[in-house]
Design a protein around this motif. Structure first.
Motif, PDB file in Angstrom:
ATOM      1  N   ARG A   4      13.820 -37.491   8.758  1.00 18.30           N
ATOM      2  CA  ARG A   4      14.487 -35.995   8.333  1.00 18.30           C
ATOM      3  C   ARG A   4      15.768 -35.619   9.166  1.00 18.30           C
ATOM      4  NH1 ARG A   4      10.647 -32.601   5.556  1.00 18.30           N
ATOM      5  NH2 ARG A   4       8.603 -33.697   5.480  1.00 18.30           N
ATOM      6  N   VAL A   5      15.794 -35.866  10.353  1.00 16.36           N
ATOM      7  CA  VAL A   5      16.944 -35.833  11.469  1.00 16.36           C
ATOM      8  C   VAL A   5      17.959 -36.739  10.634  1.00 16.36           C
ATOM      9  CG1 VAL A   5      17.833 -36.223  13.679  1.00 16.36           C
ATOM     10  CG2 VAL A   5      15.680 -35.227  13.501  1.00 16.36           C
ATOM     11  N   MET A   6      17.589 -37.875  10.242  1.00 19.83           N
ATOM     12  CA  MET A   6      18.670 -38.661   9.736  1.00 19.83           C
ATOM     13  C   MET A   6      19.373 -38.193   8.554  1.00 19.83           C
ATOM     14  SD  MET A   6      18.660 -42.660   8.775  1.00 19.83           S
ATOM     15  CE  MET A   6      17.563 -42.925   7.706  1.00 19.83           C
ATOM     16  N   ALA A   7      18.413 -37.415   7.753  1.00 19.89           N
ATOM     17  CA  ALA A   7      19.217 -36.793   6.693  1.00 19.89           C
ATOM     18  C   ALA A   7      19.756 -35.627   6.789  1.00 19.89           C
ATOM     19  CB  ALA A   7      17.588 -36.344   5.566  1.00 19.89           C
ATOM     20  N   ALA A   8      19.507 -35.071   7.886  1.00 17.12           N
ATOM     21  CA  ALA A   8      20.488 -33.854   8.369  1.00 17.12           C
ATOM     22  C   ALA A   8      21.715 -34.305   8.891  1.00 17.12           C
ATOM     23  CB  ALA A   8      19.526 -32.995   9.353  1.00 17.12           C
ATOM     24  N   LEU A   9      21.695 -35.337   9.783  1.00 16.94           N
ATOM     25  CA  LEU A   9      22.971 -35.910  10.480  1.00 16.94           C
ATOM     26  C   LEU A   9      23.948 -36.394   9.509  1.00 16.94           C
ATOM     27  CD1 LEU A   9      21.306 -37.484  13.666  1.00 16.94           C
ATOM     28  CD2 LEU A   9      22.906 -35.376  13.739  1.00 16.94           C
ATOM     29  N   SER A  10      23.415 -37.218   8.414  1.00 12.89           N
ATOM     30  CA  SER A  10      24.305 -37.790   7.533  1.00 12.89           C
ATOM     31  C   SER A  10      24.609 -37.077   6.271  1.00 12.89           C
ATOM     32  CB  SER A  10      23.334 -39.087   7.099  1.00 12.89           C
ATOM     33  OG  SER A  10      22.467 -38.773   6.035  1.00 12.89           O
ATOM     34  N   GLN A  11      23.662 -36.018   6.374  1.00  6.96           N
ATOM     35  CA  GLN A  11      24.069 -35.127   5.058  1.00  6.96           C
ATOM     36  C   GLN A  11      23.877 -35.906   3.852  1.00  6.96           C
ATOM     37  OE1 GLN A  11      24.344 -31.488   4.529  1.00  6.96           O
ATOM     38  NE2 GLN A  11      23.224 -31.832   6.643  1.00  6.96           N
ATOM     39  N   ASP A  12      23.101 -36.911   3.637  1.00  9.05           N
ATOM     40  CA  ASP A  12      22.796 -37.460   2.607  1.00  9.05           C
ATOM     41  C   ASP A  12      22.157 -36.693   1.530  1.00  9.05           C
ATOM     42  OD1 ASP A  12      23.005 -40.765   1.616  1.00  9.05           O
ATOM     43  OD2 ASP A  12      21.196 -39.791   0.709  1.00  9.05           O
ATOM     44  N   ALA A  13      22.768 -36.335   0.242  1.00  7.23           N
ATOM     45  CA  ALA A  13      22.197 -35.693  -0.651  1.00  7.23           C
ATOM     46  C   ALA A  13      20.852 -36.198  -1.330  1.00  7.23           C
ATOM     47  CB  ALA A  13      23.274 -35.378  -1.745  1.00  7.23           C
ATOM     48  N   THR A  14      20.781 -37.279  -1.494  1.00  6.14           N
ATOM     49  CA  THR A  14      19.730 -38.075  -2.109  1.00  6.14           C
ATOM     50  C   THR A  14      18.414 -37.750  -1.233  1.00  6.14           C
ATOM     51  OG1 THR A  14      21.100 -39.555  -3.260  1.00  6.14           O
ATOM     52  CG2 THR A  14      18.660 -39.953  -3.246  1.00  6.14           C
ATOM     53  N   MET A  15      18.410 -38.029  -0.128  1.00  7.60           N
ATOM     54  CA  MET A  15      17.559 -38.212   1.059  1.00  7.60           C
ATOM     55  C   MET A  15      17.211 -36.628   1.315  1.00  7.60           C
ATOM     56  SD  MET A  15      17.075 -39.917   4.584  1.00  7.60           S
ATOM     57  CE  MET A  15      16.444 -41.804   3.658  1.00  7.60           C
ATOM     58  N   TYR A  54      22.067 -44.736  -0.889  1.00  9.21           N
ATOM     59  CA  TYR A  54      22.037 -43.767   0.135  1.00  9.21           C
ATOM     60  C   TYR A  54      23.562 -44.080   1.104  1.00  9.21           C
ATOM     61  CZ  TYR A  54      16.953 -42.946  -0.226  1.00  9.21           C
ATOM     62  OH  TYR A  54      15.819 -42.575  -0.488  1.00  9.21           O
ATOM     63  N   PRO A  55      24.778 -43.584   0.279  1.00 14.15           N
ATOM     64  CA  PRO A  55      25.786 -43.973   0.823  1.00 14.15           C
ATOM     65  C   PRO A  55      26.347 -43.218   2.009  1.00 14.15           C
ATOM     66  CG  PRO A  55      26.231 -42.621  -1.146  1.00 14.15           C
ATOM     67  CD  PRO A  55      24.573 -43.148  -1.252  1.00 14.15           C
ATOM     68  N   ALA A  56      25.889 -41.939   2.194  1.00  6.78           N
ATOM     69  CA  ALA A  56      26.161 -41.189   3.271  1.00  6.78           C
ATOM     70  C   ALA A  56      25.392 -41.661   4.596  1.00  6.78           C
ATOM     71  CB  ALA A  56      25.780 -39.562   3.080  1.00  6.78           C
ATOM     72  N   ILE A  57      24.395 -42.567   4.412  1.00 10.60           N
ATOM     73  CA  ILE A  57      23.734 -42.844   5.727  1.00 10.60           C
ATOM     74  C   ILE A  57      24.723 -44.048   6.030  1.00 10.60           C
ATOM     75  CG2 ILE A  57      21.858 -44.244   6.375  1.00 10.60           C
ATOM     76  CD1 ILE A  57      20.111 -42.458   4.537  1.00 10.60           C
ATOM     77  N   ARG A  58      25.256 -44.887   5.452  1.00  9.13           N
ATOM     78  CA  ARG A  58      26.086 -45.867   5.823  1.00  9.13           C
ATOM     79  C   ARG A  58      27.015 -45.382   6.573  1.00  9.13           C
ATOM     80  NH1 ARG A  58      26.827 -51.741   5.164  1.00  9.13           N
ATOM     81  NH2 ARG A  58      26.201 -51.484   7.307  1.00  9.13           N
ATOM     82  N   GLU A  59      27.905 -44.294   5.875  1.00 12.13           N
ATOM     83  CA  GLU A  59      29.327 -43.598   6.581  1.00 12.13           C
ATOM     84  C   GLU A  59      28.544 -43.006   8.013  1.00 12.13           C
ATOM     85  OE1 GLU A  59      30.349 -40.811   3.495  1.00 12.13           O
ATOM     86  OE2 GLU A  59      30.368 -42.513   2.270  1.00 12.13           O
ATOM     87  N   PHE A  60      27.370 -42.568   7.881  1.00 14.80           N
ATOM     88  CA  PHE A  60      27.222 -41.907   9.286  1.00 14.80           C
ATOM     89  C   PHE A  60      26.908 -42.780  10.505  1.00 14.80           C
ATOM     90  CE2 PHE A  60      23.109 -41.771  11.817  1.00 14.80           C
ATOM     91  CZ  PHE A  60      23.536 -40.693  12.686  1.00 14.80           C
ATOM     92  N   MET A  61      26.213 -43.800  10.037  1.00 12.28           N
ATOM     93  CA  MET A  61      26.191 -45.093  10.768  1.00 12.28           C
ATOM     94  C   MET A  61      27.474 -45.739  11.269  1.00 12.28           C
ATOM     95  SD  MET A  61      22.881 -46.957   9.185  1.00 12.28           S
ATOM     96  CE  MET A  61      22.736 -48.575  10.036  1.00 12.28           C
TER      97      MET A  61
END
Length: 352
Positions: free
Chosen positions: A177-188, A260-267
């Motif tokens: 959930r924290v990863m979803a919030a930090l990355s703002q990944d819409a799907t997650m 989950y493209p926003a997660i890759r961008e966040f990383m």
């Protein structure tokens, strides 16, 4: 934390004794099965003898790794790569887990009971884990496995005060959930907002099937990837954990990042910012510095990159539960409740 340490928690030594006897029978059964598969008796606890049985006698690996002293490696990671190649491996892993549980908890917990209180008083440490998680020692009560049957039985031997109940509350999948919030990944974010099972949703996307057609194996793989991504898992690491070819593992990770493209961008963003600033921050602003991000040593650099990705996630989850503990402790004190907060197990709180 001091109040929790002073309060302690009660265990039922008789119940632990029964569980210990049952576990010893299991350990003996595993040992018999291991000796049967090896076609001879040997000391399973000896890495030297075990290595000779696995790699010389049974010839299990094409290229077995050796330690500096010249004996075969038989650590957890090595055995995990051999799982499925011979039934002896499953038995050895089960034997190891059972013997570790018995010595670490069933034999040792009763020796930690303090005579004056009749309870166990663990020590909580704030400055051991670099991510900000609490640690527990003498005895460590944060490591009792919940997935194995023996681990669940050991947890049942912890008992409340007379007329009270033990209550355990945890944050559900807090790190994801924290990863979803930090990355703002819409799907997650959407999956969590709809209260969907995140591992099933991930499996459906990665394997391109409808959620209702996701098999238990697909979900297990997706779960491994979901949690592995937080720790910067590589295709090699995933292939070892799932016992699948490295190319297949790489394809799964590629599919994950496509969905989950926003997660890759966040990383990528986290590592780049950490390289510039020299540190990463949790949501509440706690910093961890990473001098090795600019190291010439590839191993050191890789480890620092993985830790830089993980720290804002695990560190934020650690901050959140600490804030919750402060608020709950205040509430229990100000309202003069009889309930006590006894233990913190990372994302879980145990109350009496």
């Amino acid at each position: 934390l001091v109040a929790m340490e002073m309060e302690g928690i009660a265990i039922d030594p008789a119940a632990l004794g029964i569980i210990g006897d049952e576990l010893q029978i299991q350990i003996d059964d595993y040992a018999k099965s291991i000796h049967h598969h090896a076609d001879r008796s040997f000391n399973i606890a000896s890495p030297k003898q075990l290595g000779e049985i696995l790699f010389d006698h049974l010839a299990l690996a094409g290229k077995a790794k050796k330690t500096k002293t010249g004996q075969y490696k038989t650590d957890e990671q090595t055995l995990a790569t051999l799982e499925g190649k011979h039934p002896i491996i499953t038995d050895i892993l089960a034997w190891r887990e059972a013997t570790k549980l018995k010595s670490t908890y069933l034999d040792s917990l009763p020796t930690h009971i303090v005579a004056e209180t009749g309870r166990i008083h663990t020590h909580f440490h704030q400055l051991v884990a670099a991510t900000g998680r609490l640690a527990s020692s003498d005895p460590n009560l944060q490591n009792i496995p919940v997935r194995s049957e023996a681990g669940r039985k050991i947890r049942k031997a912890f008992v409340p005060r007379e007329g009270f109940t033990l209550l355990s509350c945890d944050y559900s999948q807090i790190e994801l959930r924290v990863m979803a919030a930090l990355s703002q990944d819409a799907t997650m974010i959407e999956a969590f907002q709809n209260d969907a099972d995140i591992h099933t949703i991930t499996a459906a996307k990665v394997f391109v099937v409808e959620p209702e057609n996701v098999t238990s194996d697909m979900r297990r793989t997706a779960k491994m990837v979901n949690f592995g991504i937080i720790y910067g898992i590589s295709a090699f690491g995933l292939s070892q954990r799932l016992a699948i070819p490295r190319t297949e593992a790489a394809n799964i990770i590629d599919a994950y990042f496509r969905e989950y493209p926003a997660i890759r961008e966040f990383m990528d963003r986290t590592v780049n910012e950490a390289r510039e600033k020299g540190y990463v921050e949790t949501i509440s602003g706690r910093r961890r510095y990473f001098p090795d991000l600019n190291s010439g040593n590839q191993n050191l650099r890789g480890n620092a990159e993985r830790a830089a990705i993980n720290t804002p996630i695990q560190g934020t989850a650690a901050d959140m539960i600490k804030l919750a503990m402060i608020r709950i402790a205040t509430l229990l004190r100000d309202k003069s409740y009889q309930s006590k907060m006894l233990l913190q197990v990372h994302d879980e709180l145990v109350f009496d």
